[in-house]
Design an enzyme around this catalytic site. Structure first.
Site, short mmCIF file in Angstrom:
data_model
loop_
_atom_site.label_atom_id
_atom_site.label_comp_id
_atom_site.label_asym_id
_atom_site.label_seq_id
_atom_site.Cartn_x
_atom_site.Cartn_y
_atom_site.Cartn_z
N ASP A 515 -0.84 -3.27 2.51
CA ASP A 515 -1.99 -2.40 2.30
C ASP A 515 -2.68 -2.12 3.63
O ASP A 515 -3.83 -2.49 3.85
CB ASP A 515 -2.96 -3.06 1.31
CG ASP A 515 -3.99 -2.07 0.76
OD1 ASP A 515 -3.89 -0.88 1.11
OD2 ASP A 515 -4.86 -2.48 -0.01
N GLU A 524 1.46 5.75 2.66
CA GLU A 524 1.36 7.20 2.79
C GLU A 524 1.00 7.83 1.45
O GLU A 524 1.43 7.39 0.39
CB GLU A 524 2.69 7.77 3.29
CG GLU A 524 2.70 9.29 3.36
CD GLU A 524 4.10 9.85 3.51
OE1 GLU A 524 4.21 10.99 3.99
OE2 GLU A 524 5.07 9.15 3.17
#
Length: 639
Positions: A515, A524
């Site tokens: 993360d 993304e």
């Protein structure tokens, strides 16, 4: 099955840094201002829950390992789908459509997010065409022709496949507005019969990142972009054809026209006219941008390579048949389809095979398409024909980059094909079971949510520049982009604004996840990730029954309007249900009644309550947008 490099994210960015050392709520909760850090990051508070507004930003220590292994138990035995909805798919649908407001380019007619404003206003083509609108691809400000076209086609496909489900939860008008915001750009990007803008923007020049090396807000791109290089258009022409890009764009226009055929026949006719011309262009001058030597396309083929273009030609012809009912297009579609076998095992921005199987079956009910659809689905389904293995917690893991995107795409197609066959059909039950498993995995079944701002342990650091460095909160404004980029990639500071609804790339094959923005293969977000996902959510609402869901609204969402640098939020009527906390009232939908063609949108919309306009003739149809009221649940949309 190919392994793609994924979408346009800066592998080169990291190397460069190493080398160089409407819609808005009417009432907003009181939040703590988002001040930039003044010293080393420290853990000052517990992490926020993903469903409540940020009151931070929150900080973690620099030594925190952001790698996550979801807490959910591995799947054992045969998966059994819940008989009632486990998650509020209407809420996720609302937020997924909200994500597209974060990706808008140009001068939107209204602002739903305080932290996004006007951008790309100087984006012009060499023929004078206005290229400011449309959607940005991911964290960047690029507009790649192939994935953008697919995104718009898929958003239209969603509304075509599950209109009743969307209308039942008051999301249909929002869905088709999202389509129109995209097709308005595509119209402008097609200035003449055999000329199409296939890409807008410069990702890099040789080894120097341009767009990829810019980490600030889209609104300030022209001021801070490396080397001062503006958004440059790259054209598909007779001399430099790209049947894949032109074909996908034609498909997007045709699919969108179906949505507006009754409500705005003039706009639908414009879309069909462009689609016909683009299809003729793509079939007459065949070729792919993969063979182009234009500098822009050289990099597009790295990030969004095209396996073949015959599937896009089949796709365009099929949607033209849907739009026109002219048998010529169906005949041509089936001919192109027969020669697009390299695309039959995938459905994505590149390969349209999966979508062609189910759409052609829907239109013809011919056994060949049903058989091919089954072969496509069986490679995902547990059983002797399964080729795409599942992670320990159940995700169909076909590709390492954007793994959730591919699973969401197949879930959408499975749900629609199951509806076509009848939900009680034995094979349909296999399809719906697997689709439910995939979407529920994304919403929390694995022990975490993969959708920003929804569920338990949702992503906190999506790879998205404007929600981190917004034009209303940009702590490093004026610094060299290498410094801004280093902070963006390597800091564990959370996003300053909530990117509601964004589906992140997803986990590794063992369900693990990072993360952080540095490992952007996982974090993304892109325009196409959410496209099929949005349709799958509508499909689940349809499958479980619309009576089991209530409309969701912006009520309680932190859209950034309380930030000290934010402008005043839009004021919505007292009986607005979509953007406020009101319930059981007349809804107000913001829709495009007119289209700006090669011009600048002028002014901002005014909101009028339902029933105050005598009819569609009362709405001006010259330049700009208008906002009209639509009673929730009605089908007479003023568009």
């Amino acid at each position: 099955m190919k392994i793609t490099t994924g979408s346009s994210l800066a592998l080169a960015i990291t190397a460069a840094i190493m080398l160089s050392g409407t819609h808005a709520q009417s009432t907003v909760a009181t939040l703590t201002p988002k001040a930039p850090p003044t010293g080393p990051e420290t853990s000052t508070s517990a992490a926020p829950t993903s469903t409540t507004p940020y009151t931070g930003p929150y900080y973690v220590t620099n030594t925190t390992d952001p790698k996550i292994t979801p807490s959910g138990l591995p799947v054992t035995g045969t998966y059994v789908a819940p008989t009632s909805p486990k998650y509020d798919y209407a809420e996720v649908l609302h937020k997924s459509l909200l994500f597209y407001h974060a990706q808008r380019s140009g001068k939107p007619p209204y602002r739903r997010l305080a932290w996004r404003g006007d951008s790309c206003l100087t984006c012009k083509g060499q023929y004078g065409e206005d290229l400011s609108g449309g959607y940005y691809e991911a964290a960047n400000t690029m507009k790649w022709g192939l994935p953008l076209g697919f995104t718009i086609t898929q958003l239209a496909f969603n509304a075509y496949a599950f209109p009743d489900a969307m209308k039942a939860v008051n999301e249909y008008n929002e869905a088709i507005e999202a389509v129109r915001y995209g097709t308005d750009y595509l119209i402008n990007a097609h200035p003449s019969d055999n000329v199409l803008v296939g890409q807008l923007g410069v990702s890099a020049i040789n080894t120097t990142d341009i767009d990829f090396g810019y980490f600030g807000p889209a609104e300030e791109y022209e001021k801070w972009v490396p080397q001062g290089i503006m958004h440059t258009p790259y054209y598909v022409t007779v001399q430099d054809p790209a049947s894949d890009i032109a074909g996908e764009t034609a498909a997007a226009m045709a699919a969108a026209s179906v949505l507006f055929a009754k409500s705005d026949p003039a706009y639908a006719a414009t879309l069909v006219a462009h689609s016909r011309k683009l299809y003729t262009f793509a079939t007459t001058y065949q070729g792919s941008f993969m063979q182009s030597n234009q500098s822009g396309f050289l990099l597009q083929k790295m990030w969004y390579p095209s396996v073949e273009f015959t599937d896009e030609l089949a796709w365009a012809a099929t949607w033209l048949y849907v739009a026109t009912n002219e048998l010529q297009y169906l005949t041509e579609a089936t001919n192109w389809y027969a020669n697009a076998t390299n695309s039959w095992e995938e459905y994505s921005w590149d390969s349209k095979g999966g979508g062609l199987h189910v759409l052609l079956y829907h239109l013809t009910k011919q056994d060949q398409f049903r058989t091919n659809a089954k072969s496509y689905f069986d490679q995902w389904l547990p059983g002797p024909s399964q080729k795409i293995k599942q992670t320990p917690r159940g995700l169909g893991f076909g590709f390492s980059w954007g793994s959730l995107r591919y699973a969401a795409n197949v879930a959408f197609l499975m749900l629609w094909h199951a509806k076509d066959l009848g939900y009680n059909d034995p094979y349909s039950k296999q399809l719906t079971t697997f689709a439910i498993q995939q979407i529920n995995y994304m919403l929390g079944d694995c022990g975490r949510s993969w959708v920003v701002g929804f569920g338990v342990n949702s992503p906190l650091r999506p790879y998205h520049k404007s929600s981190y460095n917004s034009y209303i909160d940009y702590p490093l404004r004026g610094q060299d982009q290498s410094i801004v980029g280093d902070d963006f990639l390597n800091s564990l500071t959370l996003q300053r604004f909530v990117l509601y609804g964004a589906l992140v790339g997803g986990p590794a094959a063992d369900d693990s996840y990072y993360d952080d923005r540095k490992n952007y293969e996982f974090t993304e977000v892109t325009q196409d990730y959410n496209a099929g996902f949005t349709g799958a959510l509508a499909g689940l609402i349809d499958f479980y029954g619309t009576q089991n869901f209530r409309s969701f609204s912006d009520c309680g969402l932190d859209l950034g309007w309380s930030h000290p640098n934010a402008s005043n939020p839009p004021t919505w009527p007292a009986n607005d249900c979509y953007h406020t906390c009101n319930k059981n009232c007349t809804g107000y939908e913001v829709v495009a009644v007119t289209t700006t063609i090669n011009g600048v949108i002028t002014g901002r919309p005014t909101v009028q309550p339902a029933g105050t306009l005598s009819g569609v003739s009362a709405v001006a149809r010259v330049g700009g947008w208008a906002v009209v009221g639509v009673a929730v649940g009605t089908v007479s949309l003023w568009l």
